[in-house]
Write a protein that holds these residues in place. Structure first.
Motif, short mmCIF file in Angstrom:
data_model
loop_
_atom_site.label_atom_id
_atom_site.label_comp_id
_atom_site.label_asym_id
_atom_site.label_seq_id
_atom_site.Cartn_x
_atom_site.Cartn_y
_atom_site.Cartn_z
N ASP A 1 -5.28 11.63 -4.83
CA ASP A 1 -6.28 10.68 -5.74
C ASP A 1 -6.09 11.23 -7.64
O ASP A 1 -6.00 10.89 -9.05
CB ASP A 1 -7.65 10.35 -4.96
N GLU A 2 -6.20 12.44 -7.59
CA GLU A 2 -5.96 13.21 -9.11
C GLU A 2 -5.26 12.69 -9.59
O GLU A 2 -4.98 13.32 -10.83
CB GLU A 2 -6.46 14.49 -8.95
N GLU A 3 -3.90 12.67 -9.26
CA GLU A 3 -2.08 12.34 -10.04
C GLU A 3 -2.90 10.95 -10.59
O GLU A 3 -2.88 10.75 -12.21
CB GLU A 3 -1.62 12.27 -8.61
N LEU A 4 -2.83 9.76 -10.04
CA LEU A 4 -3.26 8.61 -11.14
C LEU A 4 -4.93 8.22 -10.11
O LEU A 4 -5.43 7.76 -12.05
CB LEU A 4 -2.36 7.53 -10.40
N CYS A 5 -5.28 8.12 -9.26
CA CYS A 5 -6.43 7.02 -8.60
C CYS A 5 -7.56 7.19 -9.50
O CYS A 5 -8.29 6.53 -10.53
CB CYS A 5 -6.80 6.85 -7.30
N LEU A 6 -7.85 8.29 -9.84
CA LEU A 6 -9.42 9.03 -10.64
C LEU A 6 -9.11 8.65 -11.85
O LEU A 6 -9.86 7.93 -12.57
CB LEU A 6 -9.77 10.33 -9.79
N PRO A 7 -7.63 9.41 -12.28
CA PRO A 7 -8.23 8.76 -13.84
C PRO A 7 -7.99 8.05 -14.60
O PRO A 7 -8.38 6.99 -15.30
CB PRO A 7 -6.44 9.84 -14.35
N ALA A 8 -7.34 6.64 -13.50
CA ALA A 8 -7.50 5.05 -13.45
C ALA A 8 -8.70 4.58 -13.71
O ALA A 8 -9.42 3.79 -14.62
CB ALA A 8 -6.80 4.41 -12.68
N MET A 9 -9.83 5.04 -13.34
CA MET A 9 -10.88 4.41 -12.24
C MET A 9 -11.87 5.29 -13.40
O MET A 9 -12.76 4.56 -14.42
CB MET A 9 -12.00 5.69 -10.88
N GLN A 10 -11.46 6.49 -14.04
CA GLN A 10 -12.10 6.80 -15.13
C GLN A 10 -11.91 6.74 -16.24
O GLN A 10 -12.73 5.94 -17.44
CB GLN A 10 -12.06 8.60 -15.83
N ALA A 11 -10.78 5.80 -16.67
CA ALA A 11 -10.65 4.69 -17.87
C ALA A 11 -11.03 2.98 -17.88
O ALA A 11 -10.34 2.16 -18.35
CB ALA A 11 -9.15 4.28 -17.76
N GLY A 12 -12.14 2.67 -16.42
CA GLY A 12 -11.88 2.01 -16.59
C GLY A 12 -11.58 1.02 -15.54
O GLY A 12 -11.85 -0.49 -15.79
N LEU A 13 -10.42 0.71 -14.59
CA LEU A 13 -9.27 0.11 -14.77
C LEU A 13 -9.77 0.44 -12.67
O LEU A 13 -10.28 1.15 -11.94
CB LEU A 13 -8.07 0.51 -14.39
N ASN A 14 -9.67 -1.39 -12.02
CA ASN A 14 -9.47 -0.79 -10.63
C ASN A 14 -8.20 -0.22 -9.92
O ASN A 14 -7.65 -0.58 -10.47
CB ASN A 14 -10.21 -2.15 -9.94
N PHE A 15 -8.98 0.78 -8.58
CA PHE A 15 -7.34 1.16 -8.14
C PHE A 15 -7.31 0.11 -6.67
O PHE A 15 -8.57 1.45 -5.91
CB PHE A 15 -7.44 2.51 -8.48
N ILE A 16 -6.87 -0.39 -6.63
CA ILE A 16 -6.97 -1.05 -5.20
C ILE A 16 -5.48 -0.87 -4.53
O ILE A 16 -4.34 -0.15 -5.06
CB ILE A 16 -6.57 -2.49 -5.99
N ARG A 17 -6.30 -0.36 -3.21
CA ARG A 17 -5.43 0.46 -1.47
C ARG A 17 -5.01 -1.10 -1.19
O ARG A 17 -5.41 -1.28 -0.90
CB ARG A 17 -6.15 1.37 -1.32
N LEU A 18 -3.69 -0.73 -0.37
CA LEU A 18 -3.40 -1.39 0.86
C LEU A 18 -4.06 -0.51 2.04
O LEU A 18 -3.87 0.51 2.55
CB LEU A 18 -1.83 -0.76 0.30
N ALA A 19 -4.17 -1.58 2.42
CA ALA A 19 -4.94 -0.83 4.48
C ALA A 19 -3.61 -2.36 5.54
O ALA A 19 -3.19 -2.64 4.82
CB ALA A 19 -6.14 -1.18 4.83
N THR A 20 -3.28 -1.53 6.54
CA THR A 20 -2.17 -1.91 6.90
C THR A 20 -2.39 -2.59 9.10
O THR A 20 -3.41 -1.66 9.08
CB THR A 20 -1.04 -1.13 7.10
N PRO A 21 -1.46 -2.89 9.32
CA PRO A 21 -1.94 -2.59 10.74
C PRO A 21 -2.03 -1.25 11.77
O PRO A 21 -2.99 -1.44 12.44
CB PRO A 21 -0.86 -4.22 11.55
N THR A 22 -1.44 -0.59 11.28
CA THR A 22 -1.57 0.93 11.45
C THR A 22 -2.10 1.80 10.77
O THR A 22 -2.21 3.31 10.95
CB THR A 22 -0.48 1.17 11.18
N THR A 23 -3.26 1.59 10.10
CA THR A 23 -4.38 2.32 9.44
C THR A 23 -5.29 2.13 10.60
O THR A 23 -5.85 1.34 10.74
CB THR A 23 -5.25 1.69 8.15
N ASP A 24 -5.51 3.62 11.18
CA ASP A 24 -6.25 4.05 12.27
C ASP A 24 -7.64 4.18 11.85
O ASP A 24 -7.79 3.83 10.45
CB ASP A 24 -5.81 4.29 13.21
N GLU A 25 -8.40 3.91 12.76
CA GLU A 25 -10.24 4.40 12.57
C GLU A 25 -9.98 5.52 11.65
O GLU A 25 -11.42 6.22 10.63
CB GLU A 25 -10.86 4.23 13.42
N ARG A 26 -9.12 6.59 11.40
CA ARG A 26 -9.25 8.28 10.89
C ARG A 26 -9.36 8.03 9.95
O ARG A 26 -9.32 8.77 8.60
CB ARG A 26 -8.48 9.18 11.65
#
Length: 280
Positions: free
Chosen positions: A138-163
């Motif tokens: 996240d420190e590579e792009l996600c957090l800087p993007a959010m600090q710049a005012g951009l939404n960072f949208i993640r993908l969840a998949t059928p294999t994204t488990d509870e953990r």
């Protein structure tokens, strides 16, 4: 983060009581001029949010249709500068429709993360979907993007488990993109009942809107998969329509743009239809 266009659009959809239509097209496919005309025409045809693909030579999460679109765009000279220029041109006439840049980290890294974020915000970009940057980075792009005012949208998949799910959701904003099938884009058909079950699992962990994508090709599928979701995403079907309406030299034919917008209109109409009353 302050409120973004994406936040405002989903709030408006909630007030209207309907699911939104998120459309994906690749920037520069099949050429810059046609792509820009199409981009500008999408809101009028019924697109509520636009995902604009950043062409890349090795789009490993994408199926044949979007891979081919990237190749056409790159062959036509599309690059990050031109993709951002498209957003700036779009914003000359439309200040409201959210635009999300979607793609892979390599073109952003080559462009320079800080420069990219600064220019993306200035151009009028609202969010990013970068499929090959995991939460652990996240420190590579996600957090800087959010600090710049951009939404960072993640993908969840059928294999994204509870953990895994809490990690995926931790720094996500704007909306969650639920991938309705396991595999690459444009392949297979999603099972509505299974999708709704997974959406329920995600909603138990977040208040963010959920958009369902991958494998949605028809208005009927869009309507069925919108149950329980705040939006549906259609990409490969639109890109395939572009491909089917090119001439023998691979150039845009007279009706290329109109055929794509016609499909967008039919998808949008399906989502705007009120449920039929049930006689008791």
């Amino acid at each position: 983060m302050t409120e973004t266009r994406i936040d405002r659009r989903f709030a408006a959809l909630k007030r209207e009581g309907r699911a939104g239509l998120v459309t994906f097209v690749t920037g520069g496919d099949p050429d810059y001029e046609t792509s820009l005309e199409l981009l500008k025409g999408l809101p009028g045809a019924g697109a509520d949010v636009i995902e604009l693909g950043m062409p890349f030579s090795d789009p490993m999460a994408d199926g044949p249709a979007i891979q081919a679109a990237s190749q056409r765009a790159l062959k036509g000279g599309q690059d990050m500068h031109k993709t951002l220029a498209m957003v700036r041109a779009f914003r000359e006439d439309d200040e409201d429709t959210p635009i999300v840049l979607m793609g892979y980290y390599n073109p952003i890294f080559v462009f320079g993360v800080d420069t990219f974020l600064k220019e993306a915000v200035a151009a009028g970009v609202d969010g990013l979907i970068v499929v090959d940057v995991p939460p652990e980075e996240d420190e590579e792009l996600c957090l800087p993007a959010m600090q710049a005012g951009l939404n960072f949208i993640r993908l969840a998949t059928p294999t994204t488990d509870e953990r895994r799910l809490p990690k995926v959701l931790a720094n996500t904003s704007g909306f969650v993109y639920y991938v309705s099938i396991a595999g690459i884009t444009g392949t297979g058909a999603p099972d509505a009942a299974k999708v709704q079950a997974h959406i329920g699992r995600i909603k138990a962990k977040t208040d963010l809107p959920v958009a369902v994508g991958f494998g949605i090709k028809t208005p009927e599928q869009a309507k069925a998969l919108s149950e329980g979701a705040e939006a549906v995403v259609v990409g490969s079907a639109l890109v395939k329509t572009i491909e089917e309406n090119l001439d023998e030299n691979g150039r845009a034919a007279a009706g290329t743009r109109d055929q794509v917008l016609k499909l967008v209109g039919s998808l949008s109409a399906a989502l705007r239809q009120p449920e039929k009353a049930v006689a008791i």
